[in-house]
Design a protein around this motif. Structure first.
Motif, PDB file in Angstrom:
ATOM      1  N   PRO A 176       0.877   1.902 -33.562  1.00  0.00           N
ATOM      2  CA  PRO A 176       1.782   1.161 -33.195  1.00  0.00           C
ATOM      3  C   PRO A 176       1.995   2.017 -31.336  1.00  0.00           C
ATOM      4  O   PRO A 176       3.005   1.391 -31.179  1.00  0.00           O
ATOM      5  CB  PRO A 176       2.801   2.116 -34.208  1.00  0.00           C
ATOM      6  N   PHE A 177       2.022   2.540 -31.305  1.00  0.00           N
ATOM      7  CA  PHE A 177       2.197   2.767 -29.476  1.00  0.00           C
ATOM      8  C   PHE A 177       1.068   3.322 -28.488  1.00  0.00           C
ATOM      9  O   PHE A 177       1.103   3.439 -27.901  1.00  0.00           O
ATOM     10  CB  PHE A 177       2.617   4.900 -29.465  1.00  0.00           C
ATOM     11  N   GLY A 178       0.174   2.404 -29.548  1.00  0.00           N
ATOM     12  CA  GLY A 178      -1.181   1.984 -28.399  1.00  0.00           C
ATOM     13  C   GLY A 178      -2.763   3.377 -28.471  1.00  0.00           C
ATOM     14  O   GLY A 178      -2.568   4.113 -29.139  1.00  0.00           O
ATOM     15  N   LEU A 179      -2.701   2.617 -26.647  1.00  0.00           N
ATOM     16  CA  LEU A 179      -3.939   3.573 -27.298  1.00  0.00           C
ATOM     17  C   LEU A 179      -4.229   4.215 -25.282  1.00  0.00           C
ATOM     18  O   LEU A 179      -3.757   3.444 -24.643  1.00  0.00           O
ATOM     19  CB  LEU A 179      -5.317   3.955 -27.100  1.00  0.00           C
ATOM     20  N   ILE A 180      -4.487   5.615 -24.853  1.00  0.00           N
ATOM     21  CA  ILE A 180      -4.034   6.165 -24.052  1.00  0.00           C
ATOM     22  C   ILE A 180      -4.797   5.277 -22.678  1.00  0.00           C
ATOM     23  O   ILE A 180      -6.154   5.126 -23.049  1.00  0.00           O
ATOM     24  CB  ILE A 180      -4.110   7.064 -23.618  1.00  0.00           C
ATOM     25  N   GLY A 181      -4.403   4.565 -21.981  1.00  0.00           N
ATOM     26  CA  GLY A 181      -4.953   3.890 -20.764  1.00  0.00           C
ATOM     27  C   GLY A 181      -5.288   1.910 -21.669  1.00  0.00           C
ATOM     28  O   GLY A 181      -6.340   1.188 -20.492  1.00  0.00           O
ATOM     29  N   LEU A 182      -5.481   1.545 -22.468  1.00  0.00           N
ATOM     30  CA  LEU A 182      -5.764   0.294 -23.518  1.00  0.00           C
ATOM     31  C   LEU A 182      -4.890  -0.636 -23.695  1.00  0.00           C
ATOM     32  O   LEU A 182      -3.676   0.305 -24.726  1.00  0.00           O
ATOM     33  CB  LEU A 182      -6.756   0.748 -24.023  1.00  0.00           C
ATOM     34  N   GLU A 183      -5.027  -1.489 -23.777  1.00  0.00           N
ATOM     35  CA  GLU A 183      -4.024  -2.551 -24.136  1.00  0.00           C
ATOM     36  C   GLU A 183      -4.511  -2.769 -25.741  1.00  0.00           C
ATOM     37  O   GLU A 183      -5.734  -2.371 -26.553  1.00  0.00           O
ATOM     38  CB  GLU A 183      -3.893  -3.941 -23.689  1.00  0.00           C
ATOM     39  N   ARG A 223       4.554  15.234 -33.638  1.00  0.00           N
ATOM     40  CA  ARG A 223       4.681  15.929 -35.225  1.00  0.00           C
ATOM     41  C   ARG A 223       5.492  14.924 -35.279  1.00  0.00           C
ATOM     42  O   ARG A 223       5.624  13.430 -36.099  1.00  0.00           O
ATOM     43  CB  ARG A 223       4.800  16.994 -35.536  1.00  0.00           C
ATOM     44  N   GLU A 224       6.634  14.902 -33.703  1.00  0.00           N
ATOM     45  CA  GLU A 224       7.794  13.538 -34.476  1.00  0.00           C
ATOM     46  C   GLU A 224       7.214  11.885 -34.424  1.00  0.00           C
ATOM     47  O   GLU A 224       8.319  11.483 -34.826  1.00  0.00           O
ATOM     48  CB  GLU A 224       9.436  14.315 -33.216  1.00  0.00           C
ATOM     49  N   ARG A 225       6.944  12.118 -32.943  1.00  0.00           N
ATOM     50  CA  ARG A 225       6.871  10.906 -33.263  1.00  0.00           C
ATOM     51  C   ARG A 225       6.094   9.497 -34.517  1.00  0.00           C
ATOM     52  O   ARG A 225       6.178   8.444 -34.870  1.00  0.00           O
ATOM     53  CB  ARG A 225       5.651  10.168 -31.686  1.00  0.00           C
ATOM     54  N   THR A 226       4.866  10.163 -34.784  1.00  0.00           N
ATOM     55  CA  THR A 226       3.949  10.166 -35.772  1.00  0.00           C
ATOM     56  C   THR A 226       3.979  10.027 -37.375  1.00  0.00           C
ATOM     57  O   THR A 226       4.303   9.702 -38.157  1.00  0.00           O
ATOM     58  CB  THR A 226       2.721  10.284 -35.711  1.00  0.00           C
ATOM     59  N   GLY A 227       5.748  11.269 -37.144  1.00  0.00           N
ATOM     60  CA  GLY A 227       5.653  11.659 -38.443  1.00  0.00           C
ATOM     61  C   GLY A 227       4.321  12.503 -38.927  1.00  0.00           C
ATOM     62  O   GLY A 227       4.550  13.188 -40.192  1.00  0.00           O
ATOM     63  N   ILE A 228       3.391  12.795 -38.987  1.00  0.00           N
ATOM     64  CA  ILE A 228       2.676  13.111 -39.262  1.00  0.00           C
ATOM     65  C   ILE A 228       2.489  15.119 -38.905  1.00  0.00           C
ATOM     66  O   ILE A 228       2.487  15.497 -37.702  1.00  0.00           O
ATOM     67  CB  ILE A 228       0.827  12.762 -38.660  1.00  0.00           C
ATOM     68  N   GLN A 229       2.553  15.800 -39.774  1.00  0.00           N
ATOM     69  CA  GLN A 229       2.458  16.934 -39.580  1.00  0.00           C
ATOM     70  C   GLN A 229       1.128  18.323 -39.095  1.00  0.00           C
ATOM     71  O   GLN A 229       1.621  18.972 -38.812  1.00  0.00           O
ATOM     72  CB  GLN A 229       3.590  18.078 -40.591  1.00  0.00           C
ATOM     73  N   ASP A 230       0.000  17.877 -39.904  1.00  0.00           N
ATOM     74  CA  ASP A 230      -0.679  18.070 -39.639  1.00  0.00           C
ATOM     75  C   ASP A 230      -1.948  17.026 -39.800  1.00  0.00           C
ATOM     76  O   ASP A 230      -1.519  16.232 -40.316  1.00  0.00           O
ATOM     77  CB  ASP A 230      -1.571  19.693 -40.094  1.00  0.00           C
ATOM     78  N   ALA A 231      -3.163  17.010 -39.627  1.00  0.00           N
ATOM     79  CA  ALA A 231      -3.870  16.174 -39.933  1.00  0.00           C
ATOM     80  C   ALA A 231      -4.570  16.300 -42.044  1.00  0.00           C
ATOM     81  O   ALA A 231      -5.562  15.356 -41.735  1.00  0.00           O
ATOM     82  CB  ALA A 231      -5.025  16.863 -38.754  1.00  0.00           C
ATOM     83  N   ASP A 232      -4.481  17.124 -43.123  1.00  0.00           N
ATOM     84  CA  ASP A 232      -4.891  16.449 -43.704  1.00  0.00           C
ATOM     85  C   ASP A 232      -4.670  16.146 -44.452  1.00  0.00           C
ATOM     86  O   ASP A 232      -4.116  15.287 -43.748  1.00  0.00           O
ATOM     87  CB  ASP A 232      -4.229  18.850 -44.033  1.00  0.00           C
ATOM     88  N   GLY A 233      -5.546  15.485 -44.926  1.00  0.00           N
ATOM     89  CA  GLY A 233      -5.683  13.936 -45.498  1.00  0.00           C
ATOM     90  C   GLY A 233      -5.585  12.784 -44.376  1.00  0.00           C
ATOM     91  O   GLY A 233      -5.866  11.702 -45.036  1.00  0.00           O
ATOM     92  N   GLU A 262      -3.730   6.110 -43.422  1.00  0.00           N
ATOM     93  CA  GLU A 262      -2.597   4.562 -44.995  1.00  0.00           C
ATOM     94  C   GLU A 262      -2.340   3.703 -43.917  1.00  0.00           C
ATOM     95  O   GLU A 262      -1.495   3.079 -43.367  1.00  0.00           O
ATOM     96  CB  GLU A 262      -1.707   5.669 -44.968  1.00  0.00           C
ATOM     97  N   GLY A 263      -3.746   3.802 -42.730  1.00  0.00           N
ATOM     98  CA  GLY A 263      -4.005   2.563 -41.890  1.00  0.00           C
ATOM     99  C   GLY A 263      -3.171   2.280 -40.723  1.00  0.00           C
ATOM    100  O   GLY A 263      -3.372   0.848 -39.879  1.00  0.00           O
ATOM    101  N   ARG A 264      -2.545   3.744 -40.508  1.00  0.00           N
ATOM    102  CA  ARG A 264      -2.060   3.863 -38.951  1.00  0.00           C
ATOM    103  C   ARG A 264      -2.739   4.493 -38.547  1.00  0.00           C
ATOM    104  O   ARG A 264      -2.991   5.803 -38.954  1.00  0.00           O
ATOM    105  CB  ARG A 264      -0.708   4.241 -38.977  1.00  0.00           C
ATOM    106  N   GLY A 265      -2.636   4.053 -37.119  1.00  0.00           N
ATOM    107  CA  GLY A 265      -3.586   5.476 -35.847  1.00  0.00           C
ATOM    108  C   GLY A 265      -3.098   6.011 -34.920  1.00  0.00           C
ATOM    109  O   GLY A 265      -1.875   4.754 -34.393  1.00  0.00           O
ATOM    110  N   TYR A 266      -2.982   7.099 -34.709  1.00  0.00           N
ATOM    111  CA  TYR A 266      -2.301   7.461 -33.612  1.00  0.00           C
ATOM    112  C   TYR A 266      -3.200   8.347 -32.566  1.00  0.00           C
ATOM    113  O   TYR A 266      -4.079   9.170 -32.847  1.00  0.00           O
ATOM    114  CB  TYR A 266      -1.348   8.545 -34.098  1.00  0.00           C
ATOM    115  N   GLN A 267      -2.710   8.153 -31.654  1.00  0.00           N
ATOM    116  CA  GLN A 267      -3.724   9.139 -30.097  1.00  0.00           C
ATOM    117  C   GLN A 267      -2.669  10.077 -29.900  1.00  0.00           C
ATOM    118  O   GLN A 267      -1.576  10.008 -30.031  1.00  0.00           O
ATOM    119  CB  GLN A 267      -3.601   8.431 -28.487  1.00  0.00           C
TER     120      GLN A 267
END
Length: 155
Positions: free
Chosen positions: A24-31, A80-90, A118-123
């Motif tokens: 949802p926020f893209g990847l650094i330097g990529l479209e 953590r705030e932007r993605t809602g992911i608190q840690d990488a477990d799971g 769950e189908g979403r990726g974040y850098q």
């Protein structure tokens, strides 16, 4: 249902629709926001993170744990705030790889790993001080110094 997309590297690629990863926020330097993981060499640990919208955009990635046994991810508070992911477990973790003809020059970016959940990726930014931007993926084995042989001349 499946999705078919074109790849300059791999030709026509068909994947299950549920395998599309939305960044949802893209990847650094990529479209682009939609990618898929492609395993062209099973068993090697190397995957391709391929844009489903751009036939020329594919990045080699690896699981950091497969190459860096001590890898740990400390997610920045703003990530953590932007993605809602608190840690990488799971979640699945990947790091991008910078390829080179010389295997000793191949590096992985441990500072900005990819977290897929769950189908979403974040850098995200890894706050660990021992997480470099260019960590060598391969090294030569360390060899013990050759034992010096001592000969006694018989007189």
């Amino acid at each position: 249902m499946s999705l078919t997309f074109e790849s300059i590297r791999f030709g026509s690629v068909e994947i299950p629709s549920e395998d599309v990863i939305e960044f949802p926020f893209g990847l650094i330097g990529l479209e682009g926001l939609r990618y898929a993981l492609i395993d062209r060499n099973p068993g090697t640990g190397f995957l391709w993170l391929h844009s489903v919208d751009d036939p020329a955009l594919a990045l080699p990635v690896v699981s950091p744990h497969g190459f860096f046994s001590e890898f740990e991810l400390e997610i920045a508070p703003e990530d953590r705030e932007r993605t809602g992911i608190q840690d990488a477990d799971g979640a699945q973790l990947y790091v991008t790889v910078r390829a080179s003809p010389n295997p000793l020059d191949i590096t992985a970016n441990l500072r900005a790993p990819l977290v897929v959940h769950e189908g979403r990726g974040y850098q995200v930014i890894n706050l660990r001080e021992d997480a470099p931007l260019q960590a060598p993926l391969f090294t030569l084995p360390v060899q013990a110094p050759a034992e010096q042989s001592h000969s006694i001349d018989a007189a």
